[in-house]
Structure formats: C-alpha cells, structure tokens
Design an enzyme around this catalytic site. Sequence first.
Site, PDB file in Angstrom:
ATOM      1  CB  SER A  75     -17.749  -5.750  12.889  1.00 16.96           C
ATOM      2  OG  SER A  75     -17.096  -6.861  12.312  1.00 16.96           O
ATOM      3  CE1 TYR A  89     -13.141  -5.119  16.300  1.00 16.69           C
ATOM      4  CE2 TYR A  89     -14.273  -6.911  15.191  1.00 16.69           C
ATOM      5  CZ  TYR A  89     -13.817  -5.604  15.199  1.00 16.69           C
ATOM      6  OH  TYR A  89     -14.048  -4.795  14.117  1.00 16.69           O
TER       7      TYR A  89
HETATM    8  C1  BGC Z   1     -12.285  -6.580  11.683  1.00 20.24           C
HETATM    9  C2  BGC Z   1     -11.260  -6.938  10.646  1.00 20.24           C
HETATM   10  C3  BGC Z   1     -11.729  -8.124   9.816  1.00 20.24           C
HETATM   11  C4  BGC Z   1     -13.155  -7.935   9.322  1.00 20.24           C
HETATM   12  C5  BGC Z   1     -13.687  -9.182   8.650  1.00 20.24           C
HETATM   13  C6  BGC Z   1     -13.611  -6.390  11.015  1.00 20.24           C
HETATM   14  O1  BGC Z   1     -14.591  -5.984  11.935  1.00 20.24           O
HETATM   15  O2  BGC Z   1     -11.874  -5.418  12.387  1.00 20.24           O
HETATM   16  O3  BGC Z   1     -10.016  -7.242  11.264  1.00 20.24           O
HETATM   17  O4  BGC Z   1     -10.868  -8.283   8.698  1.00 20.24           O
HETATM   18  O5  BGC Z   1     -14.002  -7.608  10.404  1.00 20.24           O
HETATM   19  O6  BGC Z   1     -13.442 -10.367   9.370  1.00 20.24           O
END
Ligand code: BGC
Length: 268
Positions: free
Chosen positions: A153, A166
């Site tokens: 991410s 996360y």
């Molecule tokens: C998340 C999303 C978020 C995106 C940008 C991703 O890794 O799961 O919820 O919109 O990152 O912030």
Amino acid sequence: MSELKLKGQTALITGGDSGIGKGIALKMAANGANILVNYHSNKKAAEETVEELKAFDVSAITYQANVGDEMQVQQMFQEAINRFGTIDILVNNAGLQQDSAFKDMTLDQWNKVININLTGQFLCAREAVREFIKRGPRPEVSKALGKIICISSVHEVIPWGGHANYAASKGGIMMLMKSMAQELGGLKIRINSIGPGAIKTPINHQAWETPAAAQNLLKLIPYDRIGETEDIGNAAVWLASDESDYVHGITLFVDGGMTLYPGFASNG
Ligand code: BGC
C-alpha cells in the site's frame, strides 16, 4: 493479438475473489495464466470470479483458506500443486482493515490485521519459495524460478492516523519483501511489491462513494482520478512477466502520485 505474457503459468492469488485481487486475476487470466482464486468467506464471489476467468480459456479453481493459518496455507499450496502441477506466481494480496482511534484500538483489532496482512504474506511466500526450489526451473515459461508479488500500500511509507495496525502491517510487508528479495534473488526467485493508492474497492468505499467524499479524496491524488482495479492488474502482469526480469526488490507505487506529498504543492 499481442502475445500472452503469462502463457502456461499458474498464479495463486490470495483474496482473489474481490477488489484488487479479482482485478489481478482477470488481467493474469487474460494473459494466459491459470489461476487459483483463494477466498476466505465469500464462496459465491469466488465462484463467479472463476467463471469470468474461464472465459479467457484458462483453468481456474476456487480454494477457501485463511491465509493467517499455517496448516490451511500448506493445504492450499498442496491443492494447487495437485491440480496444476506447480505454481509459478504467488500474488500475496489478501488483506483487511480494522480501523480505530489509537487509544481505543483493541488487541484483537491489532492481531487480526497483523495476522492476515503480514503473517499471511509470510506463510504464503514461504510455501511458494519451497515449491519453486523443489520443482526447479521452467525455462519454457519464465526466466525466473518463480515470482512473488506482495500487495502492499502507499501506507508502507505514508503514516496513517486511525489505522496504526494497517500501516504497521504494510510497513512490515516492505521489509519482509526486501529481505526475501535480498536472500532469494540468487536462486532466481523474483520478488517485488505493488503499493496501490486509493483504488475503488469495497475496502475503502466510504472514501469515494459519495461525490463529496470523492472530491475530498482527489485532493490526495495529483493525477486527479481514483484508481481502478485494472490499474493494479496491469502492473501485476508486468511484474510477473519476463518483461520485468531485471526488476527485483522494489515497491512499484500505482497511486496517481499519492506518495508525492500533494499537500506540499501549495504549502511548506
Ligand atoms: C487502503 C485504502 C485507502 C488507500 C489510500 C489503501 O491501502 O486500503 O482504504 O483508500 O490505501 O489511502
């Protein structure tokens, strides 16, 4: 029609039944790969995905497993090998959010996210590496012994308040991926990550489903559009194919520039 980039290869895609995982499955199948669609709870979605994949004239199966469970992961790889002979590509995609203000975050919320997002990637990568080494090279399909793509991410580098579990899991994926790449490159196992930005999927629907929310989100995206799952699918096909044979140990951000700190365009 252009040559199929993944012809004769098999990809195991965790969380392949929805969102980014499904987007990757569709693009890989369109490029000739057979697919194991792993899912956790939505059997119907996985079965529908497999039907869509078969339209590309490839073999595809569903497989239910919790990627955070060692035994279930080992059984899933055994099934993939029984059905397809081997696997060539692992897409470590399964992931979830359990958002909370930091002071209220429960240990369960912390553990669940770390277990699925990070430990799950470790468990699946370890099985894939064991299989690549055991079966040996397949020069008829790829220059690499095997390929692993970790779906990370932008939050492996962008801190994210309200989502400490996360962001910590994604930062962990970065060092897991790089350490594996450093250790296993000599065996010709090619390992990279994709760092998606805001992609329209169920995980972040509240961030784009109303016009006001979407407008607000676009402030974080210099390229001025919200991503689609096929944006990630295209990147994954490239990273899995021999076209990227010299690309190893990187995170390819596919984020419309979200990692460019857009707030600084008119401040600082
Ligand atoms: C998340 C999303 C978020 C995106 C940008 C991703 O890794 O799961 O919820 O919109 O990152 O912030």
